[in-house]
Enzyme design. Sequence first.
Site, PDB file in Angstrom:
ATOM      1  N   HIS A   1      -1.393 -12.047   0.669  1.00 32.62           N
ATOM      2  CA  HIS A   1      -2.239 -11.020   0.061  1.00 32.62           C
ATOM      3  C   HIS A   1      -3.016 -11.540  -1.142  1.00 32.62           C
ATOM      4  O   HIS A   1      -4.159 -11.130  -1.367  1.00 32.62           O
ATOM      5  CB  HIS A   1      -1.374  -9.821  -0.337  1.00 32.62           C
ATOM      6  CG  HIS A   1      -2.119  -8.544  -0.443  1.00 32.62           C
ATOM      7  ND1 HIS A   1      -1.513  -7.320  -0.348  1.00 32.62           N
ATOM      8  CD2 HIS A   1      -3.434  -8.261  -0.639  1.00 32.62           C
ATOM      9  CE1 HIS A   1      -2.409  -6.357  -0.467  1.00 32.62           C
ATOM     10  NE2 HIS A   1      -3.570  -6.909  -0.660  1.00 32.62           N
TER      11      HIS A   1
ATOM     12  N   TYR B   1       0.849  -1.200   0.000  1.00 32.95           N
ATOM     13  CA  TYR B   1       0.000   0.000   0.000  1.00 32.95           C
ATOM     14  C   TYR B   1       0.884   1.251   0.000  1.00 32.95           C
ATOM     15  O   TYR B   1       1.058   1.920   1.022  1.00 32.95           O
ATOM     16  CB  TYR B   1      -0.906   0.022   1.227  1.00 32.95           C
ATOM     17  CG  TYR B   1      -1.986  -1.033   1.243  1.00 32.95           C
ATOM     18  CD1 TYR B   1      -2.325  -1.754   0.107  1.00 32.95           C
ATOM     19  CD2 TYR B   1      -2.675  -1.306   2.428  1.00 32.95           C
ATOM     20  CE1 TYR B   1      -3.322  -2.720   0.146  1.00 32.95           C
ATOM     21  CE2 TYR B   1      -3.683  -2.267   2.457  1.00 32.95           C
ATOM     22  CZ  TYR B   1      -3.988  -2.973   1.327  1.00 32.95           C
ATOM     23  OH  TYR B   1      -4.973  -3.925   1.364  1.00 32.95           O
TER      24      TYR B   1
ATOM     25  N   SER C   1     -22.177   4.348   0.056  1.00 28.60           N
ATOM     26  CA  SER C   1     -22.402   5.468   0.972  1.00 28.60           C
ATOM     27  C   SER C   1     -23.516   6.367   0.461  1.00 28.60           C
ATOM     28  O   SER C   1     -24.087   7.153   1.223  1.00 28.60           O
ATOM     29  CB  SER C   1     -21.125   6.298   1.136  1.00 28.60           C
ATOM     30  OG  SER C   1     -20.802   6.959  -0.077  1.00 28.60           O
TER      31      SER C   1
END
Length: 324
Positions: A129, A56, A215
């Site tokens: 991962h 990341y 959202s």
Amino acid sequence: MNQRVLGNGIKVSPVGLGCMGITHASGAPLTKSEGVKVLKAALDIGYTFFDTAECYTGVYADGTIAYNEEVVGEALKPVRDRVILASKCGVTHGGDHLILDSRPQSIRKALEGSLRRLGTDYIDLYYQHRIDPKVSPEEVAGTMEELIREGKIRAWGISETDEDYLRRAHTVCPVAAIQNRYSMMARWYEKLFPVLEELSIAYVAFSPMANGFLSGRYNAGSTFEPGADFRGGMPQYTLEGFERAKELLEMLHDLAAAKNATPAQISLAWMLCKKPYLIPIPGSRKQPRLKENFEAANIQLTPEEIAMIDHRLDAMQLLVFGGH
């Protein structure tokens, strides 16, 4: 607020924090001080479960690499004994593709780098991962078993696993959690629920709001930072994606009004109330959103309401990143 339990008994907050967006895929990376501020706000709200990864990374304005693990490590160091820290190995970025490497020596090298950047001598939950087709699950599990015995990790997990790989790995070294994509728009891994229940494995859900789509704060005219915010290329954010999701967004708004909640909270409460081993890890850079997401654990949906939602979702033809 009730805690959730990983497969090896580690307790975590019911909603965890996905830290990726602080440095990666959600626009230009925050500065280290800005990122630390976000994480400390999450601590104050009550988060105890923080998710990061070796890969990341972003690039700061001065050209230096923005390591997510360094930001997370600096923020959590004063409270290291009171938080559960997850990181991942086995993936590096190769331009427009992922480079997968889960060889034992590569896992060990990645872990040492993560421990250094995080400023800790152990990681609570360490994930493979992505599955590396060149390395067997038994070999990966054997390496993780060694790392557990050495005290460098407390438990291990697999991200984006299937049933066969999970079972083979679990036979060698018990898997504490999987981390797979899961949301109202991404339900293809529900077929793993019986396996997780049989083996007592937790399901950590990444992208639980379909990369922010659920959202309800975006529309077909929303724009994202080119090259730095990956949502700009995701199918749910296209005109067709919004058109197909119209019924879903209306359902979320109606349920939110009935529960005195927000659409984001309903999308999280739906999975929290569905299974006790589901742990969503939404991410945000904004303190109000951190609080809103965390408080989704206080919203109750009945089994009948969840069944109704699922029935309606079954009839929808949705577009989403990672769709199967």
